[in-house]
Design a protein around this motif. Structure first.
Motif, short mmCIF file in Angstrom:
data_model
loop_
_atom_site.label_atom_id
_atom_site.label_comp_id
_atom_site.label_asym_id
_atom_site.label_seq_id
_atom_site.Cartn_x
_atom_site.Cartn_y
_atom_site.Cartn_z
N VAL A 117 13.88 13.51 -16.79
CA VAL A 117 14.64 12.26 -16.61
C VAL A 117 14.66 11.86 -15.14
N GLU A 118 14.92 12.83 -14.28
CA GLU A 118 14.95 12.54 -12.84
C GLU A 118 13.59 12.10 -12.34
N ALA A 119 12.53 12.71 -12.84
CA ALA A 119 11.17 12.34 -12.44
C ALA A 119 10.84 10.93 -12.93
N ARG A 120 11.31 10.61 -14.16
CA ARG A 120 11.05 9.27 -14.68
C ARG A 120 11.82 8.21 -13.90
N ARG B 138 0.83 -1.21 0.00
CA ARG B 138 0.00 0.00 0.00
C ARG B 138 0.87 1.26 0.00
N VAL B 139 1.96 1.22 0.75
CA VAL B 139 2.86 2.38 0.78
C VAL B 139 3.40 2.67 -0.61
N TYR B 140 3.89 1.65 -1.29
CA TYR B 140 4.44 1.85 -2.63
C TYR B 140 3.35 2.23 -3.63
N GLU B 141 2.15 1.72 -3.44
CA GLU B 141 1.05 2.12 -4.32
C GLU B 141 0.75 3.61 -4.17
N ASP B 142 0.71 4.09 -2.92
CA ASP B 142 0.42 5.51 -2.68
C ASP B 142 1.50 6.41 -3.28
N PHE B 143 2.76 6.04 -3.07
CA PHE B 143 3.83 6.89 -3.57
C PHE B 143 4.05 6.74 -5.07
N LEU B 144 3.58 5.63 -5.64
CA LEU B 144 3.60 5.51 -7.10
C LEU B 144 2.64 6.52 -7.71
N VAL B 145 1.50 6.72 -7.07
CA VAL B 145 0.53 7.72 -7.55
C VAL B 145 1.17 9.11 -7.49
N ASN B 146 1.87 9.40 -6.39
CA ASN B 146 2.54 10.71 -6.27
C ASN B 146 3.61 10.89 -7.35
N SER C 127 14.71 21.85 -5.62
CA SER C 127 14.96 21.01 -6.79
C SER C 127 14.20 19.69 -6.66
N LEU C 128 14.03 19.04 -7.80
CA LEU C 128 13.35 17.74 -7.79
C LEU C 128 14.16 16.72 -7.00
N PHE C 129 15.48 16.87 -7.04
CA PHE C 129 16.33 15.95 -6.28
C PHE C 129 15.99 16.00 -4.79
N LEU C 130 15.83 17.18 -4.24
CA LEU C 130 15.50 17.31 -2.81
C LEU C 130 14.11 16.76 -2.50
N ARG D 52 3.66 13.64 -10.29
CA ARG D 52 4.79 14.56 -10.37
C ARG D 52 5.44 14.48 -11.76
N PHE D 53 5.57 13.26 -12.26
CA PHE D 53 6.18 13.10 -13.59
C PHE D 53 5.31 13.75 -14.67
N ASP D 54 4.00 13.54 -14.59
CA ASP D 54 3.11 14.15 -15.59
C ASP D 54 3.16 15.67 -15.51
N GLY D 55 3.22 16.20 -14.29
CA GLY D 55 3.27 17.66 -14.12
C GLY D 55 4.56 18.24 -14.67
N ILE D 56 5.69 17.58 -14.37
CA ILE D 56 6.98 18.08 -14.87
C ILE D 56 7.06 17.95 -16.39
N LYS D 57 6.48 16.85 -16.89
CA LYS D 57 6.50 16.68 -18.35
C LYS D 57 5.71 17.79 -19.05
N ARG D 58 4.57 18.14 -18.47
CA ARG D 58 3.78 19.24 -19.04
C ARG D 58 4.56 20.56 -18.94
N SER D 59 5.24 20.76 -17.80
CA SER D 59 6.03 21.99 -17.64
C SER D 59 7.18 22.02 -18.64
N TYR D 60 7.78 20.86 -18.89
CA TYR D 60 8.86 20.79 -19.88
C TYR D 60 8.34 21.12 -21.28
N ASN D 61 7.18 20.58 -21.61
CA ASN D 61 6.59 20.87 -22.94
C ASN D 61 6.24 22.34 -23.08
#
Length: 467
Positions: free
Chosen positions: A214-217, A183-191, A423-426, A195-204
C-alpha cells in the motif's frame, strides 16, 4: 539553421518521425527565428521608417515653389480687369528666399499701380529676415530635429528589439525549467514503479506485509500525479514558446511534442547573449542606447530652445526686386528699376514668446534630470546583477553538494531496506528529499538564467549569436 528549425517545428509537417525521435532547438536557433520573423521586431523597424518619413517631410520646406495667381472680371461685355501673377520661389537654409516673378495686367478698371507694360513685367529679387528667422527659423529647426529623430529612432529600435528578445529568452528558460522538472519526475516514476513491482513480488512470496505494498502504491501514484502536473506545465510553456515563433510575417508555427530544449544551455548562454566577454568594471554606460536616446532628445529640445529664444527678436523682413521688361537682356535689370519693401513687427510685452522659452528650458531641465536618474539606475542595476551572478556560483556549488549527499543517503537507505534494516517509509522520505533538492537545483539554474537575461536586458544588447 533555417532548414533545421523547419524540420523541428513546422507544425504541418507529416514527415517528422514520431515521439521516439527527439529534436533539440537551442537558445541561439530559437532567438534567431524570433529576431528574423517576429512581428514586433518587424514593427520596431517601422520606427526608423516613420522618422525617415518625417525627415523627408521637413526637407520639403526647402523645396522650390511655383505659384500662379490669375484673376479676371468681365461684366456686360466690359472687361474690368485681367491679372496674371506667376512666381518661382527658392527657400534657402537661412532666412533668405530667392524669387522670380512675372506680372501681366489688362483691363479698363485697373488700379493705377497695376498698369504694366503691354508685354508684362519681370522681376527677380530676394526676401531676407534680418532679425527673427535669420540664423534659425521653424523650417530649419524642423529639419534639424528630424535628423535627430532618425538617430534617436535607431537606438529606440534597439531597445524594442532587446525587450522582445529578453521576453522570448525568459520564455525559453521557463520551457527548459519545466522540461527538466518533467524529467526528474519521469526518472523517479521509474524508480517507484520498480520498487512497487519488487515489493509486490516479495509480498506474493510472503516476504513482506500488505501494508508495504500500500505504501509503495501511494508513492507510485504520487509520482504519477506529480509527473502529470509537470507534463501540463511543460505543455503550457511549449505553447508560450510558440508565441514567439513565426515562419514569416504572417505564419505562426507551433512547437511539436518531440521538440525539446537544449540541456547544455548553461555552457552556451553567455555566448548566445553576448555577455561572455563583458567587463563590468570598464563598461562605458554613456554608450547605453537608453542614454543615447535621451541625449538625442536633449539635443532636439536644445534646437527648440534656440528657436524660442530667436522669437524674442523683432520680425524685420526686407524685400528687394529688380524690374525689367526684357529679361533676356541681363543688364536690363538695374537699380534704376526696382520694387522694395520693409515689414517690421514686434510684440510689446513678448509674453507668449517668453512663456514658450520658459517651457522649452523646463523641458530641457526635465530631460537632464531623467538622464542623471537613468544613468545612476543603470549602474546600480548592472552592479546588483553582477553581484547576484557571482553569488550564484556559490549557491550552485552548495546545491550540487546537497543533491549528491541526498543521492548518497537514498542509496544507503535502499541498501539497508533490502537488507531488512530499514523501512519503506524511510526510503520514500529520502527519495522525496532528493526530489526536492533536484527541483531546487533546477529552480536555482532557472534563476541564474533569468538573471543572465536580466543583464542582457539592462545592457540593451540587440545582437545575439545566431547559429
Amino acid at each position: 539553421m533555417k532548414l533545421k528549425i523547419l524540420i523541428i517545428i513546422l507544425s504541418f509537417s507529416s514527415f517528422i518521425s514520431a515521439q521516439d525521435s527527439l529534436e533539440v532547438i537551442s537558445l541561439s536557433e530559437y532567438l534567431g527565428y524570433v529576431k528574423t520573423f517576429h512581428p514586433i521586431v518587424k514593427q520596431a523597424n517601422l520606427i526608423i521608417n516613420e522618422s525617415e518619413a518625417k525627415l523627408l517631410k521637413a526637407r520639403g520646406a526647402f523645396d522650390p515653389k511655383l505659384e500662379v495667381d490669375y484673376d479676371r472680371k468681365k461684366f456686360k461685355s466690359t472687361e474690368y480687369y485681367d491679372k496674371l501673377n506667376a512666381a518661382f520661389k527658392i527657400p534657402t537654409w537661412y532666412g533668405v528666399e530667392l524669387k522670380g516673378n512675372f506680372e501681366e495686367n489688362d483691363g479698363l478698371f485697373l488700379n493705377p499701380e497695376g498698369n504694366l507694360p503691354e508685354d508684362g513685367l519681370y522681376s527677380v529679387g530676394v526676401s531676407v529676415s534680418v532679425a527673427r528667422g535669420l540664423l534659425i527659423n521653424k523650417r530649419m529647426a524642423m529639419l534639424k530635429q528630424s535628423k535627430m529623430f532618425v538617430k534617436q529612432a535607431k537606438v529606440d529600435r534597439q531597445l524594442l528589439v532587446n525587450n522582445i528578445l529578453y521576453e522570448a529568452t525568459l520564455t525559453y528558460f521557463k520551457w527548459l525549467r519545466t522540461y527538466n522538472e518533467k524529467r526528474v519526475y519521469e526518472d523517479f516514476l521509474v524508480n517507484a514503479k520498480m520498487r512497487f513491482d519488487g515489493i509486490k513480488r516479495s509480498y506474493n512470496a510472503g516476504e513482506m506485509s500488505a501494508i508495504d505494498t500500500v505504501e509503495a502504491r501511494i508513492a507510485l501514484n504520487d509520482r504519477k500525479l506529480n509527473l502529470e502536473k509537470s507534463r501540463i506545465k511543460f505543455v503550457k510553456s511549449s505553447l508560450e514558446l510558440s508565441n514567439y515563433l513565426w515562419l514569416n510575417e504572417n505564419t505562426p508555427i507551433e512547437i511539436k511534442d518531440n521538440v525539446i530544449p537544449d540541456l547544455n544551455t548553461f555552457q552556451s548562454v553567455d555566448v548566445t547573449l553576448n555577455t561572455s566577454e563583458l567587463d563590468i568594471e570598464s563598461l562605458d554606460i554613456t554608450n547605453h542606447p537608453k542614454l543615447q536616446s535621451l541625449d538625442y532628445k536633449l539635443q532636439s529640445l536644445n534646437i527648440e530652445k534656440r528657436l524660442k529664444l530667436n522669437n524674442l527678436l523683432p520680425k524685420i523682413d526686407l524685400q528687394y526686386n529688380f524690374l525689367s521688361e526684357t529679361p533676356d537682356i541681363s543688364r536690363s535689370f538695374s537699380t534704376a528699376a526696382y520694387k522694395s519693401g520693409l515689414n517690421i513687427s514686434f510684440p510689446l510685452f513678448l509674453r507668449k514668446e517668453r512663456g514658450d522659452l520658459r517651457l522649452a528650458k523646463l523641458k530641457m531641465q526635465d530631460t537632464k534630470f531623467e538622464i542623471q536618474s537613468t544613468e545612476v539606475t543603470l549602474k546600480n542595476k548592472i552592479d546588483a546583477i553582477n553581484q547576484e551572478l557571482e553569488s550564484f556560483v556559490s549557491q550552485n556549488e552548495f546545491t550540487r553538494v546537497i543533491v549528491d549527499d541526498y543521492g548518497t543517503m537514498l542509496k544507503a537507505e535502499e541498501r539497508k531496506f533490502f537488507l531488512g534494516e530499514s523501512s519503506l517509509f524511510l526510503v520514500n522520505s529520502r527519495e522525496s528529499k532528493l526530489i526536492d533538492a533536484k527541483l531546487k537545483a533546477i529552480e536555482l539554474e532557472n534563476n541564474f538564467f533569468n538573471t543572465k537575461a536580466g543583464l542582457f536586458n539592462v545592457l540593451a544588447i540587440s545582437d545575439v549569436d545566431i547559429n
